[in-house]
Design an enzyme around this catalytic site. Structure first.
Site, short mmCIF file in Angstrom:
data_model
loop_
_atom_site.label_atom_id
_atom_site.label_comp_id
_atom_site.label_asym_id
_atom_site.label_seq_id
_atom_site.Cartn_x
_atom_site.Cartn_y
_atom_site.Cartn_z
CG ASN B 397 -1.77 1.24 1.31
OD1 ASN B 397 -1.82 2.03 0.39
ND2 ASN B 397 -2.42 1.42 2.44
CG ASP B 398 2.42 2.52 3.70
OD1 ASP B 398 1.27 3.03 3.64
OD2 ASP B 398 2.87 1.97 4.70
#
Lengths: 110, 472
Positions: B397-398
């Protein structure tokens, strides 16, 4: 047991220290990020060299010193050994995975 | 004999240097590790001779216990838990260094230092080295324990900050300096051993406080830095014991660890000083729009499969930590095979910190026998996203969050990311919409035009996609 160092010895030690720092800086130039984790793990194992110091401390504590130093020395020896043995083995396991691949994609998991 | 020991130490130090040198390329890395291990063996045998095996059985017991613990831990640990393991090994190393320094102080104090303590220059140097060894070793130990807890997600996860933290740290540091001065001046206010014990305690607290505010995403860098610290602590004990192999190896690790740390932090685009002293404010500012429901397009495995099959020629897979946690390495390998048999081009885009440590994800994919030549570093593949039909993001995600491109505010601002939003379509295989490790929401989830969310555990989700591709 260790004789107190004289000035010449001290200077020699600083020289060695400085040179080793320079080598350390130069050694890690361009490492592919692929190898960052194994490299960290391997240098991590190398500072387990403190085991040498721990053995000297524990051995020195052998005769003249009380239980406290023996216990602390013993803990230091155990910890230092964990650092070394665990560190090198874990690095080896990581690298095994890369190399087993080189040998035509064999499975390396257990 | 004594000269033989010294020669052995030099040999060991040289083997360490050659060993690290060989770690620079994947072809020689394995032999490099063995080279260093050989150096270690030589050094340990040499010290046994040096100490004239005065209390061999005690040393032997310690070494056996330590070997068993270390070997079992190293064999048992899951590849996903590798960062924690390195942190743990680093921690015990730091503790050992601090204890060696402490024991040595005890010995010096009871043997050589006259009451009221008047030291020669050399004595001062030894005392300074002892104090530094205790402080650095203890900070490294405590910091590693906290790092371990955060990565294992047992305790102190996330970024924890309290007001006045820096002032408290400064006060503790000051107390350490004052106590150190007491030891050096042979002050009669407090006995050196007691002062050293308090210094050790204070350094332990300091080590914890330094790491507590640092968020999980920066943990690899912290571990690398603590690794360098422990090296330095080992070098200090070398000064105390006038032992060259300790000085050389310790400073070698201290220096190379520092460079490695900088390398990592620059691949993350995070200035080192900012991580250590800045400790990004824990609050995330985009929480305030929680009220309105944002919608994301949830799809089934069959949808993903048909998109891949009929609507994609080129596919890039972005593997993340979620893939590792779900043990989905082999599922992703199956997906690659299935897609390639359909004639698709499949590649992997590796973010420098995919997984939780640089190179961590490469290790995991290697475990599933995915060939190197399919793995591309971020710099090499980032421009290809524009011409890519489908990107599959598995458990990451990040590292794909476009928020990172925007200045300021969020915890990941400035971090280089993979340009998955430039691709035609993005498929997220993810358990929920929850933000990633850094705790920052990802706007890409809510782009209903482009993004398909397959809400599933990475392994079962991928397995379903694979079987759908094969059938469909």
């Amino acid at each position: 047991m260790t004789p107190p160092p004289d000035t010449a010895q001290l200077l020699a030690e600083f020289t060695v220290f400085a040179l080793a720092v320079v080598i350390g800086f130069e050694l890690i130039a361009r490492v592919p990020s692929l190898l960052h984790t194994p490299l960290m793990s391997a240098t991590n194992a190398i500072h387990g060299i403190v085991l040498v110091g721990a053995i000297i401390a524990l051995a020195g504590a052998g005769e003249e010193f009380d239980l406290l130093t023996k216990v602390l020395g013993m803990i230091a020896v155990i910890f230092g050994t964990i650092n070394i043995v665990g560190g090198f083995l874990v690095t080896n396991r990581m690298l095994d995975m890369f190399s087993s691949q080189g040998r035509r994609g064999g499975r390396s998991g257990k | 004999m004594e000269n033989g020991v010294k020669v052995a130490y030099v040999a060991a130090a040289l083997l360490f240097i050659v060993g690290i040198r060989r770690m620079r390329s994947p072809e020689t890395a394995r032999i490099g590790n063995i080279t260093s291990a050989l150096g270690m063996l030589i050094a340990v045998v040499a010290v046994l001779f040096q100490t004239e095996v005065l209390s061999l059985w005690q040393v032997a017991i310690g070494v056996v216990i330590g070997s068993v613990i270390g070997a079992v831990a190293a064999q048992r640990v899951q590849m996903t838990a590798m960062p924690q393991m390195v942190a743990a090994f680093n921690g015990v190393g730091g503790a050992a260094a601090a204890l060696v320094a402490f024991v040595d102080l005890y010995r010096v104090e009871s043997l050589e230092m006259p009451p009221g303590g008047v030291l020669g220059t050399e004595g001062y140097v030894a005392a300074v080295a002892i104090i530094l060894g205790i402080v650095i070793g203890s900070v490294s130990f405590a910091g590693s324990v906290v790092a371990f807890g955060k990565l294992q997600e047992i305790f102190l996860t996330g970024s924890i900050a309290f007001p006045g933290q820096k002032a408290v740290n400064a006060l503790i540091a000051l107390a350490i300096v004052v106590l150190g001065a007491f030891i050096l001046t042979g002050s009669s206010i407090i006995s050196p051993v007691l002062a050293a014990a308090i210094i050790m305690g204070a350094a332990l607290v300091l080590g914890m406080l330094l790491v507590i505010p640092i968020g999980g995403a920066d943990m690899p860098i912290v571990i690398s830095l603590l690794n360098a610290f422990t090296g330095l602590a080992a070098a200090m004990s070398g000064f105390v014991l006038s032992n060259y192999v300790l000085i050389i190896s310790g400073s070698l690790v201290g220096a190379s660890g520092t460079i490695l740390t900088r390398l990592m932090s620059s691949s993350l685009g995070r200035p080192l000083g900012g991580i250590i002293f800045g400790a990004v404010a824990a609050a995330s500012e985009d929480d305030d729009e929680d009220g309105e429901e944002k919608s994301a397009r949830s799809v089934s495995a069959e949808d993903v499969a048909s998109t891949l099959k009929y609507d994609a020629e080129s596919v890039i897979i972005v593997p993340g930590y979620g893939l590792a946690v779900a043990q989905a390495q082999n599922s992703i390998a199956d997906l690659v095979k299935a897609l390639e048999s359909e004639g698709k081009q499949v590649r992997f885009a590796m973010h420098p910190v995919a997984g939780r440590m640089p190179g961590h994800m490469n290790v995991l994919l290697a475990e599933a026998s995915i060939p190197y030549d399919k793995l591309f570093d971020m710099e090499d593949i980032n421009e290809d996203f524009d011409e890519t039909d489908v990107v599959i993001v598995v458990g990451a995600n990040d590292v794909v969050n476009p928020i990172a491109r925007e200045e300021g505010g969020s915890a990941i601002s400035g971090m280089p990311i993979l340009n998955v939003d430039h691709a035609q379509r993005v498929v997220f295989v993810k358990r929920s919409l929850s933000p990633g490790f850094a705790g920052v929401d990802n706007p890409l989830f809510y782009d209903e035009e482009k993004t398909m969310m397959l809400f599933s555990d990475a392994k079962s989700g991928l397995d379903e996609v694979v079987s759908a591709v094969k059938q469909g």
